[in-house]
Design an enzyme around this catalytic site. Structure first.
Site, PDB file in Angstrom:
ATOM      1  CG  ASN A  60      29.022  67.861  17.129  1.00  0.00           C
ATOM      2  OD1 ASN A  60      29.166  67.555  15.656  1.00  0.00           O
ATOM      3  ND2 ASN A  60      28.548  67.254  17.958  1.00  0.00           N
ATOM      4  CG  ASP A 102      19.491  59.243  18.025  1.00  0.00           C
ATOM      5  OD1 ASP A 102      19.757  60.188  17.321  1.00  0.00           O
ATOM      6  OD2 ASP A 102      19.097  58.902  19.466  1.00  0.00           O
ATOM      7  NE  ARG A 117      31.425  69.124  10.217  1.00  0.00           N
ATOM      8  CZ  ARG A 117      31.762  69.964  10.956  1.00  0.00           C
ATOM      9  NH1 ARG A 117      31.020  70.588  11.737  1.00  0.00           N
ATOM     10  NH2 ARG A 117      32.649  69.319  12.268  1.00  0.00           N
TER      11      ARG A 117
END
Length: 373
Positions: A126, A106, A94
């Site tokens: 998140n 990145d 995830r």
């Protein structure tokens, strides 16, 4: 859950399609290196030579000279964590997805917030739910002792997810490396770009398509939900008030709904679960192994997340769901290819970005003396 014949699945699918035609409205909630014997060549997905397709700006075995042990160190560290904790593999997978989906692969998702500038970690999708940061930290610490300022955090995220997938029974696939680390991480960007578990099929496909991931890629990558858990706040509306009239989501199997209600009662405070203590398996009835059981569930209406069950909302997507439910080997092969594709989204290479010493902060934010200051 029992294995299903194709004829049974097709029958279920046809019946299911009729049941969902009038149910499209929803409530808007928000190194190769030293490959040890564990990673056998029979598990590798690639081209006919066993190598991955060449990706622009990336190279296969990029660290062969600068840090030849890099992939071995990553693999061994991930294995150490996976054998101790069941949440590590789905967490790393995830983490890679949430990194690549926002600004490309990145490692921007790893950056801590700076004063007055909340990072991607603070986005609602998140915060208090992403896992695996400690694994990435451990890998980076070992690599910095071995090869300082050489292996990027972005490559660590991509390779750690790959190895975690394999360690839970999934395919091993070669990945080109040479990614660089981004210097920008904004919570607002993640809020805008990450797909929602409440999204319709059209919204899901559009979001993936914007990143060069097409319909079959989308269906395949959602199969990552064969491992891992979600939380009550993401299913509460499906159970009790799907259309705002106090009724459940008609696309959810009634047996699943009753089982989930025992875990997520209607009077529960959704915000009280923000720390993620209540866990629901996304592959209901599965065994925390990387297989195609998730797709069998979706065919039968056992998709825990609305976005997962939406894969049955059209014949075009449902056909592949049925194929994967029947043929686990097909799913494994296609998942490997889709992960190679996902891992190349928006990568920084060459002189772009940087290689961080600490995956949680930019080089310019390091204490004086660590970076020539």
């Amino acid at each position: 859950m029992r294995a299903l014949s194709r004829s049974m699945m097709v029958g279920i699918f046809i019946t299911f399609c009729f049941s969902i035609q009038n149910s499209t409205h929803r409530r808007q909630d928000d190194g190769q290196g030293q490959r040890d014997s564990l990673f056998s060549s029979s598990a590798i997905a690639g081209n006919s030579n066993g190598n991955p397709d060449q990706l622009p700006g990336l190279q296969y075995d990029f660290y062969r000279e600068a840090c030849p042990e890099a992939e071995f160190v990553i693999r061994k560290t991930v294995q150490d964590f996976v054998t101790k904790r069941s949440d590590v593999a789905p967490g790393l997978l995830r983490l890679a997805f949430h990194d690549c989906f926002v600004q490309g692969c990145d490692a921007s998702v790893l950056l801590d917030s700076r004063e007055g500038a909340p990072s991607e970690k603070e986005a609602s999708a998140n915060k208090n739910s992403l896992r695996g940061f400690d694994v990435i930290d451990a890998v980076k610490e070992r690599l910095e002792h071995l090869c300082p300022l050489t292996v990027s955090c972005a490559d660590i995220v991509a390779l750690s997810a790959r190895d975690a997938i394999f360690l839970t029974g999934g395919p091993f696939y070669p990945l080109s490396t040479g990614r660089r680390d981004g210097r920008v991480s904004r919570a607002a960007t993640a809020e805008a770009q990450l797909p929602s578990p409440f999204d319709t099929l059209a919204a899901i496909l559009a979001a993936f398509n914007e990143r060069g991931l097409h319909q079959n890629d989308t269906i395949t990558l959602l199969g990552a939900h064969t491992i891992g858990h979600t939380h009550c706040r993401f299913v509460q509306s499906r159970l009790y008030n799907f259309s705002g009239d106090g009724s459940p989501d008609p696309t959810m199997n009634s047996t699943l709904a009753e089982s989930l209600k025992l875990i997520c009662p209607e009077d529960d405070d959704e915000e009280a679960d923000m720390d993620g203590r209540t866990k629901l398996p996304m592959d209901f009835g599965g065994h925390d192994t990387f297989d195609s059981h998730f797709y069998q569930n979706v065919v039968e209406g056992y998709g825990v997340l609305y976005a997962d069950q939406q894969l049955m909302a059209s014949a075009a997507t449902a056909n592949l769901v049925v194929d994967y439910a029947i043929d686990s080997d097909l799913f494994r092969r296609e998942f490997a290819r889709a992960m190679v594709k996902l891992s190349s989204v928006g990568v920084l290479t060459g002189s772009q970005g940087e290689v961080r010493r600490d995956c949680r902060r930019l080089l310019e934010d390091e204490p004086t003396g660590l970076n020539g200051g």
